[in-house]
Structures are given as C-alpha cells and as structure tokens.
Design an enzyme around this catalytic site. Structure first.
Site, short mmCIF file in Angstrom:
data_model
loop_
_atom_site.label_atom_id
_atom_site.label_comp_id
_atom_site.label_asym_id
_atom_site.label_seq_id
_atom_site.Cartn_x
_atom_site.Cartn_y
_atom_site.Cartn_z
N LYS A 140 0.83 -1.21 0.00
CA LYS A 140 0.00 0.00 0.00
C LYS A 140 0.87 1.26 0.00
CE LYS A 140 -2.29 0.48 3.71
NZ LYS A 140 -3.34 0.24 4.69
N ASP A 158 -6.50 1.08 0.77
CA ASP A 158 -6.60 1.39 2.20
C ASP A 158 -7.97 0.95 2.69
OD1 ASP A 158 -8.36 3.31 1.26
OD2 ASP A 158 -7.54 4.92 2.51
#
Length: 291
Positions: A140, A158
């Site tokens: 991420k 997320d």
C-alpha cells in the site's frame, strides 16, 4: 501469484451481472468519480519521494490532517536518508508523538534511513519489489510512493478503498493484495493512481463506513449497495463531509443548502496513546476511518 477469484455479486440490483458487465459498470463508475471529485489528490503534504514515504508511514492509525501538522517540523529537521539514519531516538519520538504509535514509527523511520543508505545510495527506489523490502513499507505504501512521487500507476488499497470496492460490487474480497489485482483487471492501468484518490475521497466524504450518504451520492444508480444509508435527500445531505460538500450535493441533484456548515470543516479526531505494533504497516490494516 495465483489470481484471486472474481466477485460474486450478492445484491439483487445486479444479480446475474456478467464479468463484462461488471467491468463496464466499474469503468462508468470510475468516470463519474472523476467528475464528482475533480480535486482528488494525495492529501499528505510532501515535496520529494523521501518525504512522501515518511508521511505515508506516519499516516498509520491517524489522519492525514494530523500527519500534515507534524511533518513541517520533521521535514525541516530531517532532510536526507542520512538524517533519519542518525536521528536521536528520543527527539524523533517527541516529534512523532501526536501521530500515535510513535515508538514503532520512530523505529521504522530510522530503519528506513539506514536501509536507503545501505542499499540505495540514500535514494528512494522506483520499483515496488525494492520498496516493499524497506522498513515500514508494504504494498500500500509502495503504491502511494510510486503513483504520487514517480508517476508509476498503482492501486492503493486502504480501508476506504477496500470498503467501497466491496460495496460497489467490484470485488467480494477483504484481502488487500487480492483486491488490488481484481480492480487492476477492471480499470485501465493509466487510471490506477487517480482512481485510488477518487475512491478514497468518496469514502471520506460520501460513502462513510457506518452510514453512507446514499441519497446524495452520484453513484446511486450504479451501486449495488444503494440503500445501506438514508436515501432521502435531507438526511443524506447532512452526512456529506469536506470543503466541497455542497458541490457534492449539487452533483447528486440535491439542494446544497441541506448541507450544514459544520460539514465543510475537517475536525481532528483523537489518536490512541502510543501502542507498540510490529510495524506501522500492520497498524494501517486495522486503522479507524480517517478524515
């Protein structure tokens, strides 16, 4: 790696949707998101790849707003990988305390500086496989850095992105890496970075975790989860957030005056006392909704 399974769309509104139909709907929704959130961008303040990597690590278990209050002094004091590698731990912990998990984050930033010096001549690498080997950086964070510092397309999964892509019926999956690959099959690569921003903006401003503003959402006609939140204009408009909340209402055909003035100003949410997690990347996966 093995490709994850395709979404199984349970909601009745799109029961029986084909794979091609889902791709067409996803791309149409992506276009509407681009029109709805023309201001979408990375909400962390930075001027170079190192600053973005640091800010993204700090964003674990807190809001971008709070990180942006801390980083001006941090970036003034620590300008290079060598500065982070040689940082005084107590001084850095004091600076990072407002972000929560400050001991773990201090470990990551010092380790990041040391790893960059040892393996990358002090520079943030431009390849995902190199980034994910650095302290505090998972897929991420790596995709945030690649997409926003180096213009390399990447999908940032997320908590908002995970929630919304499931609500949209694009995926039926909770694993972040699997979601990344599934969405990559639906959306053109050139749009990955901006799609991430737009979905995250939508999650923070419209499609909230507990009560989404379904009746004031530009995606209502295409969303299998329409009706999860109030569908009437007045209560839905009161749920919109952010400086463009009234513009969002108007885009959905709702009277902007229904949006209260309080919705236009972000409010800092409290962060927990320092809890030492294994890494900030672990903390992100269970982080509460941010602003």
């Amino acid at each position: 790696m093995t490709r994850p399974r395709a979404a199984t769309l349970a909601p009745k509104r799109f029961a029986g949707e084909t794979v091609l139909g889902r791709k067409r709907r996803a791309r149409k929704m992506a276009r509407v998101l681009a029109e709805t959130h023309p201001d979408a961008h990375c909400e962390l303040d930075f001027t170079n790849p190192l600053e973005l990597a640091v800010a993204t690590i700090l964003s674990a278990q807190t809001t971008d707003v709070r990180v942006n209050l801390v980083t001006p002094e941090l970036f003034r004091k620590y300008r290079t990988a060598a500065d982070y590698a040689g940082a005084d731990r107590a001084e850095m912990e004091t600076l990072l305390r407002p972000t929560g998990f400050f001991r773990s984050k201090t470990n990551s930033l010092i380790g990041l500086g040391q790893a960059l010096l040892e393996h990358h001549d002090g520079q943030v690498p431009r390849k995902l496989e190199q980034l994910v080997k650095l302290p505090g950086i998972g897929r991420k964070t790596a995709n945030v850095v690649l997409g926003n510092a180096f213009d390399v397309p990447g999908i940032t999964v997320d908590t908002h992105f995970r929630r919304l892509t499931n609500r949209f019926g694009w995926v039926d999956e909770q694993d972040e890496v699997k979601i990344e690959f599934l969405v990559a099959e639906l959306i053109e690569k050139r749009d990955w970075t901006m799609l991430s921003h737009r979905v995250i903006f939508h999650g923070r401003r419209v499609c909230h975790a507990r009560t989404p503003a379904c009746g004031a959402c530009t995606l209502a006609a295409m969303c299998p989860s329409y009706g999860t939140g109030p569908t009437e204009a007045a209560p839905a408009a009161k749920l919109l957030k952010g400086p463009r909340a009234r513009d969002l209402a108007a885009a959905a055909g709702v009277d902007p005056d229904l949006v209260p003035a309080s919705a236009l100003t972000p409010v800092l949410s409290p962060v927990p006392e320092d809890v030492v997690s294994s890494t900030p990347e672990d903390a992100v996966s269970s982080a509460p909704e941010g602003l």
